[in-house]
Design a protein around this motif. Structure first.
Motif, PDB file in Angstrom:
ATOM      1  N   LEU A 127       0.828  -1.208   0.000  1.00 50.16           N
ATOM      2  CA  LEU A 127       0.000   0.000   0.000  1.00 50.16           C
ATOM      3  C   LEU A 127       0.863   1.259   0.000  1.00 50.16           C
ATOM      4  O   LEU A 127       0.529   2.244  -0.675  1.00 50.16           O
ATOM      5  N   VAL A 128       1.973   1.242   0.740  1.00 52.09           N
ATOM      6  CA  VAL A 128       2.857   2.413   0.746  1.00 52.09           C
ATOM      7  C   VAL A 128       3.329   2.738  -0.662  1.00 52.09           C
ATOM      8  O   VAL A 128       3.258   3.890  -1.110  1.00 52.09           O
ATOM      9  N   ASP A 129       3.801   1.727  -1.389  1.00 53.81           N
ATOM     10  CA  ASP A 129       4.350   1.994  -2.718  1.00 53.81           C
ATOM     11  C   ASP A 129       3.270   2.325  -3.737  1.00 53.81           C
ATOM     12  O   ASP A 129       3.581   2.838  -4.817  1.00 53.81           O
ATOM     13  N   LYS A 134       5.813  -6.862  10.396  1.00 53.24           N
ATOM     14  CA  LYS A 134       5.591  -7.275  11.772  1.00 53.24           C
ATOM     15  C   LYS A 134       6.049  -8.712  12.023  1.00 53.24           C
ATOM     16  O   LYS A 134       6.580  -9.022  13.084  1.00 53.24           O
ATOM     17  N   SER A 135       5.845  -9.581  11.036  1.00 54.92           N
ATOM     18  CA  SER A 135       6.217 -10.985  11.214  1.00 54.92           C
ATOM     19  C   SER A 135       7.537 -11.351  10.539  1.00 54.92           C
ATOM     20  O   SER A 135       8.181 -12.334  10.905  1.00 54.92           O
ATOM     21  N   GLY A 136       7.924 -10.564   9.534  1.00 47.42           N
ATOM     22  CA  GLY A 136       9.114 -10.890   8.765  1.00 47.42           C
ATOM     23  C   GLY A 136       8.846 -11.886   7.659  1.00 47.42           C
ATOM     24  O   GLY A 136       9.767 -12.263   6.925  1.00 47.42           O
ATOM     25  N   ASP A 137       7.594 -12.316   7.519  1.00 48.91           N
ATOM     26  CA  ASP A 137       7.223 -13.266   6.466  1.00 48.91           C
ATOM     27  C   ASP A 137       6.878 -12.524   5.176  1.00 48.91           C
ATOM     28  O   ASP A 137       6.688 -11.305   5.164  1.00 48.91           O
ATOM     29  N   TYR A 138       6.774 -13.297   4.084  1.00 51.08           N
ATOM     30  CA  TYR A 138       6.420 -12.733   2.782  1.00 51.08           C
ATOM     31  C   TYR A 138       5.111 -13.352   2.291  1.00 51.08           C
ATOM     32  O   TYR A 138       4.857 -14.549   2.505  1.00 51.08           O
ATOM     33  N   ARG A 139       4.317 -12.532   1.595  1.00 51.09           N
ATOM     34  CA  ARG A 139       3.052 -12.981   1.035  1.00 51.09           C
ATOM     35  C   ARG A 139       3.006 -12.617  -0.440  1.00 51.09           C
ATOM     36  O   ARG A 139       3.532 -11.561  -0.838  1.00 51.09           O
ATOM     37  N   ALA A 146      -5.072  -7.449  -0.205  1.00 47.36           N
ATOM     38  CA  ALA A 146      -6.207  -6.603  -0.591  1.00 47.36           C
ATOM     39  C   ALA A 146      -5.892  -5.137  -0.292  1.00 47.36           C
ATOM     40  O   ALA A 146      -5.510  -4.786   0.825  1.00 47.36           O
ATOM     41  N   LEU A 147      -6.035  -4.300  -1.294  1.00 44.64           N
ATOM     42  CA  LEU A 147      -5.817  -2.867  -1.137  1.00 44.64           C
ATOM     43  C   LEU A 147      -7.149  -2.134  -1.136  1.00 44.64           C
ATOM     44  O   LEU A 147      -8.121  -2.596  -1.738  1.00 44.64           O
ATOM     45  N   PRO A 148      -7.231  -0.997  -0.474  1.00 41.83           N
ATOM     46  CA  PRO A 148      -8.464  -0.208  -0.492  1.00 41.83           C
ATOM     47  C   PRO A 148      -8.708   0.407  -1.871  1.00 41.83           C
ATOM     48  O   PRO A 148      -7.865   0.292  -2.775  1.00 41.83           O
ATOM     49  N   ASP A 149      -9.830   1.052  -2.027  1.00 41.64           N
ATOM     50  CA  ASP A 149     -10.166   1.709  -3.288  1.00 41.64           C
ATOM     51  C   ASP A 149      -9.190   2.861  -3.543  1.00 41.64           C
ATOM     52  O   ASP A 149      -9.140   3.829  -2.790  1.00 41.64           O
ATOM     53  N   LEU A 150      -8.415   2.714  -4.598  1.00 45.14           N
ATOM     54  CA  LEU A 150      -7.444   3.753  -4.974  1.00 45.14           C
ATOM     55  C   LEU A 150      -7.740   4.257  -6.380  1.00 45.14           C
ATOM     56  O   LEU A 150      -6.836   4.573  -7.148  1.00 45.14           O
ATOM     57  N   SER A 151      -9.007   4.362  -6.707  1.00 45.43           N
ATOM     58  CA  SER A 151      -9.391   4.794  -8.056  1.00 45.43           C
ATOM     59  C   SER A 151      -8.927   6.213  -8.353  1.00 45.43           C
ATOM     60  O   SER A 151      -8.723   6.576  -9.512  1.00 45.43           O
ATOM     61  N   TYR A 152      -8.733   7.014  -7.295  1.00 43.55           N
ATOM     62  CA  TYR A 152      -8.243   8.375  -7.519  1.00 43.55           C
ATOM     63  C   TYR A 152      -6.855   8.362  -8.164  1.00 43.55           C
ATOM     64  O   TYR A 152      -6.513   9.260  -8.945  1.00 43.55           O
TER      65      TYR A 152
END
Length: 375
Positions: free
Chosen positions: A152-154, A235-240, A246-252
């Motif tokens: 989400l940050v990127d 937080k866990s150091g794991d990868y997904r 799931a990301l929020p609506d970023l249609s803007y």
């Protein structure tokens, strides 16, 4: 380049290479002790008229030549190339207190004319200009990743905010160790209004102790599993897998990118300023911090905003702060900074009130549209 280069070893070839060199260019790791040991050797071997340049990304030029002879100090300076140097032409030129002004002028011209560099003179302050401003933003993104996740940050602080590469992918490219060396140096040696944004996140320190260094270890905020991109959970150091997040609506973001793709940069920026939702507000806060921090560094790292603008554009391939201000308008920029709870630079307040200067960015050969990346 290969045809004009030769390689050798420190043990077998250093003496002859340094003795014959007009310019000795040191590009060792960002470690004061490592560089000092090399300069001990170079000082013994160099000619009195040879120039010694360090590519340090932020260590003090004056401290690096402390205690050395007059000839060394007069001919010593910082020549900071940004990675990858075959693509990024922005280069910082940093004189020490004892550097001969004629040597500085010569290296400035030589680097521009013969090496094709965009030269920016900066003060001998921690991380100089580009990294002082740029790594503030990068580290802020790393801090945000612990709260909202790297994916989400990127996306929120993505190309549409005026950068060719997303911030966390940039840290992976640069290397977590280099990132840490830069922000630790600035955090230790400065105490400005954005001090806490330059504190390395604890989770990064913990993962680095386990060998996570970004692309050089094939694992950072992101890594590859075949064709799949995996995303770090700080937080866990794991990868997904990225597709499972799931990301929020970023249609803007898509709407702004569409305007940019049509060359409608002012409209795109106005949409960013007016978009609702937590993510748009977060993007504005990061941009506000970038602009405010850059303008507040004028007089400290460079004489004018022009130097910061040029290194951010030519060194980081980010939209220079003045380009963002000109595109959204100084009044809108000031309001955005106020809404973020940050200090509005006096230059923006004056421009908003008087209309002068009409524009902050004055580089007729720079197409500012290149900074507004759709995506």
């Amino acid at each position: 380049v290969a045809a004009r280069s030769s390689v050798g070893s420190y043990d077998a070839d250093l003496e002859a290479a340094v003795a014959d060199a007009d310019l000795v260019f040191e590009a060792l790791t960002e470690d004061f002790g490592v560089k000092k040991d090399m300069f001990d050797k170079v000082e013994k071997l160099r000619r009195d008229d040879s120039i010694v340049a360090t590519v340090t990304s932020g260590l003090s030029i004056n401290q690096l030549c402390e205690g050395r002879g007059d000839s060394f100090r007069k001919n010593f300076l910082g020549l900071h190339f940004f990675n990858p140097p075959n693509v990024i032409v922005g280069t910082e030129l940093i004189a020490g207190n004892d550097t001969d002004p004629e040597v500085v002028d010569f290296i400035d011209v030589f680097s521009r004319v013969r090496l094709g560099r965009e030269m920016i003179r900066t003060a001998d302050t921690p991380a100089f200009a580009g990294n002082r401003v740029g790594f503030k933003v990068l580290n802020e993104a790393a801090q945000l990743a612990e709260r909202i996740g790297p994916a989400l940050v990127d996306r929120v602080v993505g190309p549409y905010t005026g950068r060719a590469m997303t911030p966390l992918a940039t840290i992976d490219l640069v290397g977590w160790d280099i990132h840490r060396a830069i922000v630790d140096n600035v955090y230790e040696l400065t105490n400005d209004e954005a001090h806490e944004t330059l504190k390395l996140p604890d989770y990064m320190a913990g993962l680095m102790a386990k060998g996570v260094l970004g692309n050089k270890t094939k694992a950072g905020f992101f890594k590859r599993d075949g064709k799949k991109r995996l995303v770090l959970d700080p937080k866990s150091g794991d990868y997904r897998p990225e597709e499972d997040i799931a990301l929020p609506d970023l249609s803007y973001v898509d709407a702004i990118s569409d305007l940019y793709s049509q060359g409608r940069y002012e409209e795109g920026m106005q949409l960013l300023l007016s978009s609702e939702g937590d993510e748009a507000a977060l993007a504005r806060k990061v941009i506000a911090g970038y602009i405010s921090y850059a303008f507040h560094r004028v007089g400290e790292v460079t004489d004018t905003i022009n130097g910061i603008d040029r290194i951010m554009g030519a060194g980081f391939n980010w939209a220079p702060p003045s380009v963002l201000v000109d595109t959204m308008g100084p009044g809108a920029a000031a309001r955005m900074i106020e809404e973020a709870g940050l200090s509005v630079p006096a230059a923006l307040t004056e421009a908003a009130q008087t209309g002068k200067p009409a524009r902050f960015f004055h580089h007729p050969h720079t197409n500012t549209g290149k900074f507004f990346v759709a995506g």
